[in-house]
Structures are given as structure tokens and as C-alpha cells.
Design an enzyme around this catalytic site. Structure first.
Site, short mmCIF file in Angstrom:
data_model
loop_
_atom_site.label_atom_id
_atom_site.label_comp_id
_atom_site.label_asym_id
_atom_site.label_seq_id
_atom_site.Cartn_x
_atom_site.Cartn_y
_atom_site.Cartn_z
N CYS A 131 96.95 6.68 104.43
CA CYS A 131 97.54 7.64 104.87
C CYS A 131 97.52 8.94 103.88
O CYS A 131 97.11 8.59 102.73
CB CYS A 131 99.29 7.88 105.19
N LEU A 160 97.62 7.65 109.14
CA LEU A 160 96.82 6.49 109.62
C LEU A 160 97.59 5.48 110.13
O LEU A 160 98.24 4.78 109.58
CB LEU A 160 95.75 6.01 108.55
N ASN A 211 102.42 6.60 101.67
CA ASN A 211 101.09 6.17 101.93
C ASN A 211 101.12 4.75 101.51
O ASN A 211 101.22 4.53 100.24
CB ASN A 211 100.24 6.85 101.00
N GLY A 212 100.95 3.82 102.42
CA GLY A 212 100.68 2.48 102.04
C GLY A 212 101.24 1.43 102.99
O GLY A 212 101.33 1.55 103.94
N THR A 223 79.16 4.71 87.68
CA THR A 223 79.08 3.47 88.36
C THR A 223 79.95 3.62 89.76
O THR A 223 79.63 2.81 90.67
CB THR A 223 79.70 2.12 87.40
N ARG A 260 77.66 5.34 92.27
CA ARG A 260 76.56 4.36 92.74
C ARG A 260 77.27 3.61 93.84
O ARG A 260 76.75 3.25 94.90
CB ARG A 260 76.27 3.77 91.59
#
Length: 584
Positions: A2, A51, A75-76, A316, A319
Site C-alpha cells: 500500500c 493494495l 502499509n504492510g 547495482t 541493474r
């Protein structure tokens, strides 16, 4: 994942301010496409982009206590919410959401309840009775979170930089394992495990204890009311996650709702190591396997979107984020909303190839501690934001609090890589799941050498990025790099290219300070670069930069050192014998 946004104690409680908060909250809509909510109390605003994973029908946020004097935006995922509800017998819950326990726990225990939560989370809780608030982030920083301050004295909280960077005078990453209280006006650490002090542990290695701890970590993450799957690269970590999930899925609530056959997902360039290994593991486990291909050009075309969503210029991370970003879009198109992933294992067990050069067990252990503490700036940030960009949630059982406690209490002597004894990287984890009677994985997969995600999707991916950057960044630009970017000055054309894009989206000084820097080889910390004098001339985050360790290490004879060499006879190679990995 979320998206949360909160503006607390601002000087303006007008309709115009409410409209601005809504506008900023919509910048996080990709994280929560299912519903949005906004609660205003005076000069405080709590916004949420949802979400829906647990209780999609009634768990919309913000959430409240019984009389709505306490509001929270979260959120979680709280994996032990059912156990916590049993402790709150005198409380009434409006929803079946796992996050509904937070407001009630605060009523019962005050600010000290955070350590009772088993899960991943970022939340803002507003107590309207005295207009105080608290903000907290999970132990390792699996969920992303930022805090900022306005000129009018307001405090801003957002799941992503883009929710606050244009409106705050200063902002920064909210530290993992911490709580911010308006009453004290500052942070305090709520997560204080034994390993955090970096003292050397001495618990003897017990493979069955480690195995049970990780199985429990995976099983609790099967809590879902929506379709889900596993990310399966064919490497050790994702393969173990897939194996355990497939083994224990039957009989769970998720299996009753969505079926007992597991779906798995892999991404790579045509012919990449991960695609081949992932397909083999999927066939072994009997999963419904989804293989996604991308080209180097597909990845290059997505770089700007990746940097906008992942909010970093770290080489990194970009990528590895790009293939994950592309894969997440494909996964979401299939109707899947949650995936279980293998992030965190390399930090806990010393799985990166540079750990071959650790001088002793003390330094080995301290490096794992340093790596775990920095995860929120790298792999957690990537896994959270690359998936959230498409409204997909990633769960990471290796970063389970209880599992970390078990794994980080092991005497690091057992984790050390010892070629003469046939002990390769992450040997303690491999050995824990090396079951002859009821195998979890094929032996050669269980003992497959580490491939960093950005390498495993195809070696030409990194080489293609370098070539693309070289066409857009001139030698003159690099010569003046320290004048243009005095903080975290780019040392390669690839890094310069990413930095230019990042600065266009996030030009504030506070934004550039949220991104880590420093020397690194094969994903090491700057401290570990000191382990091998030769590394200072080959500073690259790719696993192939671990010369003499990776089987496709960079060709040291190449002036550019950017092409994978053929396997050199002098490099140690692995031969698998049942239960043992022997150097030949």
C-alpha cells in the site's frame, strides 16, 4: 504494498490543503490501485492507497478504534494478527484486516506495542484525544518510508519520496526498526536484537533448528485472500522458498481459495542462467511456471521509469530493479497480487562471492551485520518499489524477525567459506535442506553457485547497460563529474547516466542524500573492500567482479573488464557428490 501519506500539524486546514494532500497521495496510486481513503482531523491528514491482500471487502483505510479517537494508516502485513486479536478480548474490530489490531494495541499498551507486531509495516497513528501521533517502520525496512519537515512546522510521512519531496524543506529516509513520537519530537529504536551490537555469537550450528525456523517463516507468509505465487530464479534462495511453499501449501486457507498448485515466475534474457535453472526447479517441484523474456533494449527503455519508481541512482540496485520491474508488470497482468521472494539470505549467511575473502569469523560476522543494517537502502528498496510500481506485494521470509534471530545467533565459524572442506557460500543453509530421504531440491541446484540477480538474468544485460551509458556520457562529462555531483560523485559512465536521470526527477539535496555511496566490489560494503588489495582496481557491484571466485569472472586481460571470460582452469570448480560439494 500500500501507499501511505500523512501531513501532521500543518498551519493550513483549508479545503485547498486537503486537495493538495489528495494530489500527493495520488502519486502513490500505483502502490494501492484497489481503493483510496483520507481522514482529516483539524490540521492533520492521513491518506492511504490500498493494495487489498487480506479482507479485500472491508479492510479499507484509514482504520480506527471503537470510538474513532485513534486513526491509523498502514502499509504492510501483520502475520500474527489473529494471535494478537485474542489478547484484545475487550476490543471490537470493524474489519478482518490484519492491520486492524494496531489502533487497539495502542489503546491497550501505548507506544510500547510495536515489538509485538510480527510482520512488515510502516504506519502513522493519530491520537485525536491529545493530537499526538507516532510513526513506525518494520525491523529491517522491508516497507519503504520517508519523513520530512515543512517550513510551517509540519511533519510529513510518505511511502515514497515523490509524496513529499516537493513540499518539504528537508526530508530523509525513516530509519528501520525505529518509532517517531510527536511527544518526544524524535526517534527511538524499538528493534534491539542481540546481533545489532555486532558481538560475535557462539551458538553451535544445528541444521534442523535452522530448517524449522525458515519453514515457519515461509508458512506464515501464506496468509492471503488473493492469488499469489513465488519468484523463482533457480538460485538457492528462491528455490528453497518455492520448495517449502509447494510442500506446505496444501491444507492452507490460500489453497482452499485458489488451489493447491503453486505458480512460479522467472525473468531473463533469452538463454540466461536463471531461465534455465528456474525451469528445471519448477519442473522438479511441479509448479505452474511462467517464464518472461526481455531484451537488453527493453530494459534500457524502462530505465527512466525504474529510477522514478525505485528512487535511487545506486548502480547495482538499478541493474537488478529493471528486470524485476518488467517481470512485476507481467505478473500483475495475470491477476496475481502477491509473491514470495528470496531477498535477504545473502546478507544473513554471507552469500555474496566476496565473502570468500573474509579474513576471519569475526570480520565475516560483522560484515553480515553491516549488510543487514543496510538492506533498506538496497535489496529491500528494490523488492518493495519495483513490485509496488505495478500494485504487486513482495514478501521476504528470510527477513522474518524470528528467523534472523536464529540465523544470526549461529557461531560464524560455521558460515565461513572453506574450500579445502568443500564448504561453499551459504553452506549452513544448503546443509540444512540437504535431505536424502525427502529432498527439497535437486543436489546441483542446492549447491549452485551464487548469481546476483542482475547477473543471473543474463550477463549481456550489464554489458549492454554499460555500452548504452557510454554512448550518452562523454569523457568531458566524467572529467567534470566532481563539480556537477560533489556528493557521491559518479566514478563510471553508467553511474553518471543514472544520476542525471535521478536528479531530473528528484533535484533536491535531501533526495540525493537518501542514496548510499562508497566503494563496493560484488555488493560488498566499503569496509570489506579492504579484504583484498586487488579489488580496489575492479570496483563493480556485479558478482563477476569477484575475480578468482565467480566461474564467469571478468576477463582481467580485457582493458574494459566488461566481458565474461571463459572458465579458466585455475579457478576452483564444483563437483557435486551426494551431500558434499568438493573442489576439483
Amino acid at each position: 504494498m500500500c501507499g501511505i501519506l500523512a501531513v501532521l500539524g500543518c498551519s493550513d486546514d483549508s479545503q485547498a490543503k486537503r486537495v493538495r494532500v489528495l494530489e500527493l497521495s495520488r502519486r502513490l496510486k500505483h502502490r494501492g490501485p484497489d481503493w483510496s481513503g483520507l481522514h482529516q482531523h483539524g490540521d492533520c491528514y492521513l491518506a492511504h492507497q490500498r493494495l487489498a491482500i487480506i479482507d479485500p471487502a472491508s479492510g479499507d483505510q484509514p482504520l480506527f478504534n471503537e470510538d474513532k479517537t485513534v486513526a491509523v494508516t498502514v502499509n504492510g502485513e501483520i502475520y500474527n494478527h489473529e494471535e494478537l486479536r485474542k489478547k484484545l478480548v475487550n476490543h471490537k474490530f470493524r474489519t478482518g484486516s490484519d492491520c486492524d489490531v494496531i489502533a487497539h494495541l495502542y489503546e491497550e499498551y501505548g507506544e510500547d506495542f510495536v515489538d509485538m507486531l510480527d510482520g512488515i509495516f510502516s504506519f502513522v497513528l493519530l491520537d485525536t484525544r491529545d493530537n499526538s501521533f507516532i510513526v513506525a517502520r518494520d525491523a529491517i525496512g522491508v516497507t519503504s518510508l520517508y519523513i520530512g519537515w515543512g517550513l510551517d512546522g509540519s511533519v510529513w510521512i510518505s511511502s515514497e519520496l515523490k509524496g513529499l519531496n516537493d513540499d518539504c524543506e528537508h526530508f530523509e529516509s525513516f530509519p528501520p526498526g525505529h518509532l517517531y513520537s510527536s511527544k518526544s519530537g524524535g526517534y527511538r529504536r524499538w528493534y534491539n536484537p542481540p546481533w545489532f551490537s555486532e558481538a560475535i555469537p557462539s551458538v553451535p550450528y544445528d541444521p534442523l533448528v535452522l530448517r524449522r525456523a525458515f519453514e515457519n517463516a515461509v508458512i506464515k507468509r501464506l496468509m492471503t485472500d488473493v492469488p499469489f505465487g513465488v519468484l523463482l530464479s533457480g538460485g538457492l534462495d528462491s528455490s528453497l522458498v518455492a520448495s517449502i511453499t509447494a510442500r506446505y501449501l496444501a491444507g492452507t486457507k490460500a489453497a482452499k481459495q485458489w488451489g493447491a498448485q503453486l505458480h512460479s515466475f522467472c525473468v531473463g534474457l533469452e538463454g540466461s542462467p536463471d531461465l534455465k535453472a528456474g525451469k528445471e526447479v519448477a519442473e522438479y517441484l511441479g509448479t505452474v511456471h511462467h517464464e518472461f523474456h526481455f531484451t537488453v533494449q527493453d530494459g534500457i527503455d524502462a530505465i527512466e521509469d525504474v529510477i522514478y519508481h525505485v528512487e535511487t541512482y545506486d548502480v547495482t540496485t538499478i541493474r537488478a530493479s529493471t528486470p524485476m520491474f518488467l517481470m512485476s508488470r507481467k505478473i500483475k497482468s495475470l491477476g496475481v497480487k502477491m509473491v514470495i521472494s528470496g531477498e535477504g539470505s545473502d546478507e544473513i549467511f554471507g552469500g555474496y562471492l566476496y565473502f570468500h575473502k573474509a579474513p576471519n569469523k569475526d570480520e565475516f560476522h560483522r560484515e553480515t551485520c553491516r549488510k543487514i543494517k543496510a538492506l533498506h537502502q538496497y535489496d529491500c528498496l528494490r523488492a518493495n518499489k519495483a513490485t509496488s510500481a505495478w500494485g504487486l506485494e513482495a514478501r521476504v521470509p528470510f527477513l522474518d524477525k524470528e528467523f534472523i534471530n536464529v540465523a544470526m545467533s549461529i557461531d560464524p565459524e560455521a558460515k565461513m567459506i572453506k574450500k579445502d572442506e568443500g564448504r561453499i557460500e551459504k553452506w549452513v543453509l544448503r546443509r540444512a535442506f540437504d535431505d536424502e530421504n525427502n529432498p527439497y531440491l535437486p543436489k546441483h541446484i542446492l549447491y549452485r553457485q551464487k548469481e546476483q540477480f542482475s547477473d543471473g538474468v543474463g550477463y549481456s544485460w550489464i554489458d549492454g547497460l554499460k555500452a548504452h551509458a557510454a554512448r550518452h556520457v562523454t569523457d568531458k562529462m566524467m572529467f567534470n563529474a566532481s563539480n556537477i555531483f560533489p556528493h557521491n560523485t559518479p566514478t563510471t559512465k553508467e553511474a553518471y547516466y543514472y544520476r542525471m536521470i535521478f536528479e531530473r526527477f528528484f533535484p533536491q539535496n535531501s533526495a540525493r542524500l537518501t542514496v548510499p555511496g562508497g566503494a563496493s566490489v560484488a555488493c560488498s560494503t566499503a569496509k570489506a573492500v579492504e579484504w583484498d588489495a586487488a579489488w580496489k582496481n575492479n570496483l563493480d557491484p556485479s558478482g563477476r567482479a569477484a575475480l578468482g571466485v565467480h566461474l564467469s569472472a571478468y576477463d582481467t586481460e580485457s582493458p574494459l573488464s566488461n566481458k565474461p571470460s571463459k572458465v579458466i582452469d585455475s579457478i576452483p570448480r564444483m563437483m557435486e557428490i551426494p551431500g558434499v560439494a568438493i573442489q576439483i
